[in-house]
Enzyme design. Structure first.
Site, PDB file in Angstrom:
ATOM      1  N   CYS A 108      21.341 -12.217  -3.852  1.00 52.38           N
ATOM      2  CA  CYS A 108      22.037 -10.937  -4.033  1.00 52.38           C
ATOM      3  C   CYS A 108      21.375  -9.763  -3.315  1.00 52.38           C
ATOM      4  CB  CYS A 108      22.156 -10.611  -5.512  1.00 52.38           C
ATOM      5  SG  CYS A 108      23.106 -11.827  -6.444  1.00 52.38           S
ATOM      6  N   HIS A 363      30.954  -7.044  -5.674  1.00 52.53           N
ATOM      7  CA  HIS A 363      29.602  -7.495  -5.302  1.00 52.53           C
ATOM      8  C   HIS A 363      29.684  -8.683  -4.355  1.00 52.53           C
ATOM      9  CE1 HIS A 363      25.556  -8.839  -5.341  1.00 52.53           C
ATOM     10  NE2 HIS A 363      25.594  -9.577  -6.443  1.00 52.53           N
ATOM     11  N   CYS A 395      19.289  -7.289  -9.077  1.00 56.45           N
ATOM     12  CA  CYS A 395      18.712  -8.541  -9.553  1.00 56.45           C
ATOM     13  C   CYS A 395      19.071  -9.632  -8.557  1.00 56.45           C
ATOM     14  CB  CYS A 395      19.220  -8.884 -10.945  1.00 56.45           C
ATOM     15  SG  CYS A 395      21.017  -9.047 -11.074  1.00 56.45           S
ATOM     16  N   GLY A 397      19.578 -13.987  -8.125  1.00 52.66           N
ATOM     17  CA  GLY A 397      19.684 -15.297  -8.736  1.00 52.66           C
ATOM     18  C   GLY A 397      18.414 -16.117  -8.575  1.00 52.66           C
TER      19      GLY A 397
END
Length: 432
Positions: A108, A363, A395, A397
């Site tokens: 991300c 996103h 954040c 993954g």
């Protein structure tokens, strides 16, 4: 303190008259400790001309051959295929064969990582101009694990937790830290409300490049040309009542729904970076200054807490404190983790995602970092002198977090390196 005194000593040596002078100044100049202390509220780590800055790309008319590298953050597509696609896209965009392209994948944060990689390369002297970009087509490349998983992963809990669906980690954050369903739904309502207001006010126009494409009727095959110039996931009509009707997706009696999580989106973004001295020579407008970047690791089972760790790390590396940051763009992967991070750091809600976030805008994994940089810097420009420092964070993954600190383009000059403390008039937080 010793470093400051040493700097003064060296400077004073240059100020001493030569030995051939008829006057004696021996002992009249000496280094001493600054009463305000050695740690300024903001510390430079490079010469002014060596700052890595972000330029307004539509006003540059830059010669494409001057770009030293293009780094593209991307997550879901097969690595070698996407790398080839990016190289092909560079040719479509008008870059000559001499300009190299590569991809980077830190999930991300890939778009932000691309920007950080280019900034680091410029600082290292590899080249003076580069592009940090990001893209994702989540409709073309859905999130899925391909192939089998080594059974040995069961021996390591944290390794096994890297395989948890992101929504499950959201539920873990909500349960462990007491983030309620109503709080999450309210965060989603706020995100859509702010994004809708920003769109209506034209705030995104300077950061969005209209794209011409076509809609194809799946039944007849008829094509309709369209121009996409706004984000189409924003729902101004979103309310607590409508969100309250949605069922939890990842856990029975859970709190994470399709309404309080980021959307499945397609998107792309690019950030033009260069050495300040080069931008100055070319007479280019500077939108912002890249200051620091930090990537950290956290428990994969609650990967969403990453920004709560990454933001303090990046801010500290910039010689700042959280109170010095005027604006934040924290990716809203899930309302649960966004709220936890905001509350954990004690950030004023009026400073965060002021034009909405991923729950409304979307996103697209690899593109988010670049999009957030654009959104942050344009808003900082609008706010002017009252907004000097900003942070982008998300954040990641498998249990990580990333953050970067930026400074408004006209918020600093060659001699200014500390913020005035209004109550005292000093230039260092140590003097408070």
């Amino acid at each position: 303190m010793e470093k400051a005194i040493e700097r003064q000593r060296v400077l004073l040596e240059h100020l001493r008259p030569s030995s051939s002078s008829s006057h004696s100044f021996e002992g009249s100049l000496s280094a001493s400790a600054c009463l305000a202390g050695d740690s300024a509220a903001y510390q430079r780590t490079s010469l002014y001309g060596d700052d890595v800055v972000i330029a307004l790309i539509e006003k540059t008319n830059l010669d494409p051959s001057e770009v030293g590298d293009i780094v593209v953050g991307t997550v879901l597509a097969p690595g070698s295929q996407r790398a080839s696609e990016c190289r092909m896209s560079a040719f479509y965009a008008g870059f000559p064969e001499t300009v190299a392209v590569r991809t980077v994948n830190r999930q991300c944060s890939s778009g932000l990582q691309a920007v950080a990689d280019v900034a680091a390369a410029i600082k290292a002297g590899f080249y003076d101009i580069g592009i940090g970009a990001g893209l994702e087509s989540m409709t073309t490349n859905p999130m899925a694990w391909e192939g089998s998983v080594n059974p040995a992963v069961k021996k390591f809990e944290q390794a096994q937790n890297c395989l948890l669906p992101m929504g499950v980690t959201s539920e873990n954050v909500a349960q462990r830290f007491g983030v309620t369903r109503q709080e999450q739904d309210q965060a989603a309502v706020d995100s859509h409300r702010k994004a809708a207001a920003a769109t209506a006010a034209g705030k995104f126009k300077d950061e969005i490049i209209p794209v011409k494409t076509k809609l194809v009727d799946p039944k007849t095959g008829d094509e309709t040309p369209i121009t996409v110039s706004v984000d189409d996931g924003i729902r101004a009509s979103t309310t607590l009542a409508t969100l309250g009707k949605l069922k939890a997706v990842f856990k029975k009696d859970g709190t994470t729904t399709a309404g309080n999580a980021s959307q499945v989106s397609d998107g792309a973004g690019a950030v033009l970076l260069m050495r300040r001295s080069v931008a100055t020579k070319k007479g280019l407008p500077v939108l912002g200054v890249f200051r620091t970047f930090a990537a950290v690791g956290v428990d994969p089972a609650i990967m969403g807490v990453g920004p709560a760790v990454a933001i303090p790390a990046a801010v500290k590396a910039a010689g700042l404190e959280l109170d010095d940051i005027d604006l934040f763009e924290i990716n809203e992967a899930f309302a649960s983790q966004f709220l936890y991070c905001r509350n954990k750091l004690g950030i004023d809600a009026e400073k965060v995602n002021v034009n909405g976030g991923a729950m409304a805008i979307g996103h697209p994994l690899g593109a988010t970092g670049a999009r957030c940089v654009a959104t942050l810097l344009h808003e900082m420009k609008r706010r002017g002198k009252d907004c000097r420092f900003g942070v982008v964070s998300m954040c990641i993954g498998t249990g990580m977090g990333a953050a970067a600190v930026f400074e408004r383009g006209d918020g600093v000059d060659e001699l200014r390196n500390a913020r005035k403390v209004d109550s005292q008039g000093f230039l260092s937080k140590d003097a408070r």
